[in-house]
Design a protein around this motif. Structure first.
Motif, PDB file in Angstrom:
ATOM      1  N   TRP A 170      -1.707   9.858  -1.402  1.00  0.00           N
ATOM      2  CA  TRP A 170      -1.576   9.213  -0.096  1.00  0.00           C
ATOM      3  C   TRP A 170      -1.729   7.697  -0.174  1.00  0.00           C
ATOM      4  CZ3 TRP A 170      -6.362   7.026   0.893  1.00  0.00           C
ATOM      5  CH2 TRP A 170      -7.450   7.601   0.232  1.00  0.00           C
ATOM      6  N   ALA A 171      -2.136   7.197  -1.319  1.00  0.00           N
ATOM      7  CA  ALA A 171      -2.304   5.737  -1.441  1.00  0.00           C
ATOM      8  C   ALA A 171      -1.197   5.093  -2.262  1.00  0.00           C
ATOM      9  CB  ALA A 171      -3.656   5.432  -2.082  1.00  0.00           C
ATOM     10  N   ILE A 172      -0.278   5.905  -2.829  1.00  0.00           N
ATOM     11  CA  ILE A 172       0.738   5.339  -3.717  1.00  0.00           C
ATOM     12  C   ILE A 172       1.920   4.802  -2.922  1.00  0.00           C
ATOM     13  CG2 ILE A 172       2.390   5.842  -5.558  1.00  0.00           C
ATOM     14  CD1 ILE A 172       0.410   7.834  -6.671  1.00  0.00           C
ATOM     15  N   GLY A 173       2.141   3.519  -3.045  1.00  0.00           N
ATOM     16  CA  GLY A 173       3.289   2.881  -2.405  1.00  0.00           C
ATOM     17  C   GLY A 173       3.210   2.870  -0.887  1.00  0.00           C
ATOM     18  N   THR A 174       2.059   3.201  -0.342  1.00  0.00           N
ATOM     19  CA  THR A 174       1.944   3.308   1.120  1.00  0.00           C
ATOM     20  C   THR A 174       1.266   2.092   1.736  1.00  0.00           C
ATOM     21  OG1 THR A 174      -0.196   4.383   0.864  1.00  0.00           O
ATOM     22  CG2 THR A 174       1.724   5.824   1.031  1.00  0.00           C
ATOM     23  N   GLY A 212      -5.369   3.850  -9.193  1.00  0.00           N
ATOM     24  CA  GLY A 212      -4.009   3.439  -8.817  1.00  0.00           C
ATOM     25  C   GLY A 212      -3.697   3.866  -7.404  1.00  0.00           C
ATOM     26  N   GLY A 213      -2.915   3.052  -6.729  1.00  0.00           N
ATOM     27  CA  GLY A 213      -2.545   3.343  -5.338  1.00  0.00           C
ATOM     28  C   GLY A 213      -2.741   2.107  -4.498  1.00  0.00           C
ATOM     29  N   SER A 214      -1.640   1.332  -4.360  1.00  0.00           N
ATOM     30  CA  SER A 214      -1.656   0.112  -3.556  1.00  0.00           C
ATOM     31  C   SER A 214      -2.716  -0.907  -3.983  1.00  0.00           C
ATOM     32  CB  SER A 214      -1.796   0.446  -2.069  1.00  0.00           C
ATOM     33  OG  SER A 214      -0.706   1.259  -1.647  1.00  0.00           O
ATOM     34  N   VAL A 215      -2.930  -1.030  -5.297  1.00  0.00           N
ATOM     35  CA  VAL A 215      -3.806  -2.122  -5.769  1.00  0.00           C
ATOM     36  C   VAL A 215      -3.022  -3.425  -5.615  1.00  0.00           C
ATOM     37  CG1 VAL A 215      -5.051  -3.111  -7.731  1.00  0.00           C
ATOM     38  CG2 VAL A 215      -4.969  -0.624  -7.437  1.00  0.00           C
ATOM     39  N   LEU A 233      -3.883   1.062 -12.458  1.00  0.00           N
ATOM     40  CA  LEU A 233      -2.475   1.348 -12.743  1.00  0.00           C
ATOM     41  C   LEU A 233      -1.712   0.837 -11.525  1.00  0.00           C
ATOM     42  CD1 LEU A 233      -0.250   2.599 -14.482  1.00  0.00           C
ATOM     43  CD2 LEU A 233      -0.793   4.830 -13.514  1.00  0.00           C
ATOM     44  N   ILE A 234      -0.884  -0.168 -11.764  1.00  0.00           N
ATOM     45  CA  ILE A 234      -0.317  -0.938 -10.671  1.00  0.00           C
ATOM     46  C   ILE A 234       1.176  -0.675 -10.548  1.00  0.00           C
ATOM     47  CG2 ILE A 234      -0.272  -3.281  -9.671  1.00  0.00           C
ATOM     48  CD1 ILE A 234      -3.075  -2.418 -10.763  1.00  0.00           C
ATOM     49  N   GLY A 235       1.624  -0.272  -9.383  1.00  0.00           N
ATOM     50  CA  GLY A 235       3.045  -0.044  -9.157  1.00  0.00           C
ATOM     51  C   GLY A 235       3.690  -1.292  -8.567  1.00  0.00           C
TER      52      GLY A 235
END
Ligand code: PGA
Length: 255
Positions: A170-174, A212-215, A233-235
């Motif tokens: 729920w935090a990835i790219g959101t 990881g997740g919107s860092v 881990l940064i997207g």
């Protein structure tokens, strides 16, 4: 003391012309500022060879996936042996996008980890729950199942070189991030319960667990200051040189 890691997961982004200039920029930043954390960049497969050359050893190169098969008739797959022949040192395994879009199972991810390690590639093993699983209070159970399967064949000898990335789906790219307290709680659970019951106290203390997740530059330092958060881990933010540099700087400051 665990050396922090900042790893960029570029996903399926960047044309080569832009990728090259980002790689050159990251290389220059790291050579100039000499951060005291490890930096890893995971670009798309076709850029890996050039990336290892441009990054001149100070920044390590990782792949975003790896095949669970050793070699042979697996059209479209990339093996650990091939990656290793290009000086790729890490592979992201079990990213939530691989799990959800490409239906990778926990067991398959375990096979990928095993094959990677056998071929001298260290793994960044992703785990994390969906929003539904968190709301139904199943987040720890899910992460435990994911990691137990991923680590099924990882021996005491190899565990310290593997990296775990807790990435709540729920935090990835959101744009939504787990709060530092929520992340720390899960990281501590991973270290003190999941890893410790299998590998004991000393080895568990050596494993780097990334969040990881919107860092972003604005939340990295607070997250990385938590005792069990060993970097990120940064997207999205790894695609912008200034943002990535500022996250590297946050990891360096909190080392
Ligand atoms: P994000 O992605 O930083 O864009 O949320 C993280 C990841 O998927 O690894």
């Amino acid at each position: 003391m665990r050396t922090k890691i900042v790893a960029g997961n570029w996903k399926m982004n960047m044309k080569w012309v832009d990728a090259k200039s980002l790689l050159l920029g990251i290389n220059q930043y790291v050579n100039t500022h000499k951060p005291n954390c490890e930096v890893i960049v995971c670009p798309p497969y076709p850029y890996l060879d050039n990336a290892t050359e441009i990054l001149s050893g100070k920044v390590q190169v990782g792949s975003q996936n790896i095949s669970e098969y050793e070699k042979g008739a697996y059209t479209g797959e990339i093996s650990a042996e091939i990656l290793n022949s290009f000086d790729v040192s890490y592979a992201i395994v079990g990213h939530s996008e691989r799990r959800s879009i490409f239906k990778e199972s926990n067991e398959q991810i375990g096979e990928k980890v095993k094959t990677a390690i056998k071929n001298n590639i260290n793994t960044i093993i992703c785990c994390g729950e969906t929003l539904e699983e968190r709301q139904s209070d199943n987040h720890k159970k899910i992460v435990k199942e994911q990691l137990e399967a991923a680590l099924a064949d990882v021996s005491d000898k190899d565990i310290a070189n593997q990296v775990i990335a807790y990435e709540p789906v729920w935090a990835i790219g959101t744009g939504e991030t787990a709060s530092p307290a929520q992340a720390q709680e899960m990281h501590q659970f991973i270290r003190r319960e999941i890893l410790e019951s299998k590998y004991g106290n000393d080895l568990s203390d050596k494993v780097r667990i990334l969040y990881g997740g919107s860092v972003k530059p604005g939340n990295a330092e607070e997250l990385f200051s938590k005792p069990d958060i060993d970097g990120g881990l940064i997207g999205g933010a790894s695609l912008k040189e200034d943002d990535f540099a500022s996250i590297i700087n946050a990891a360096s400051r909190t080392q």
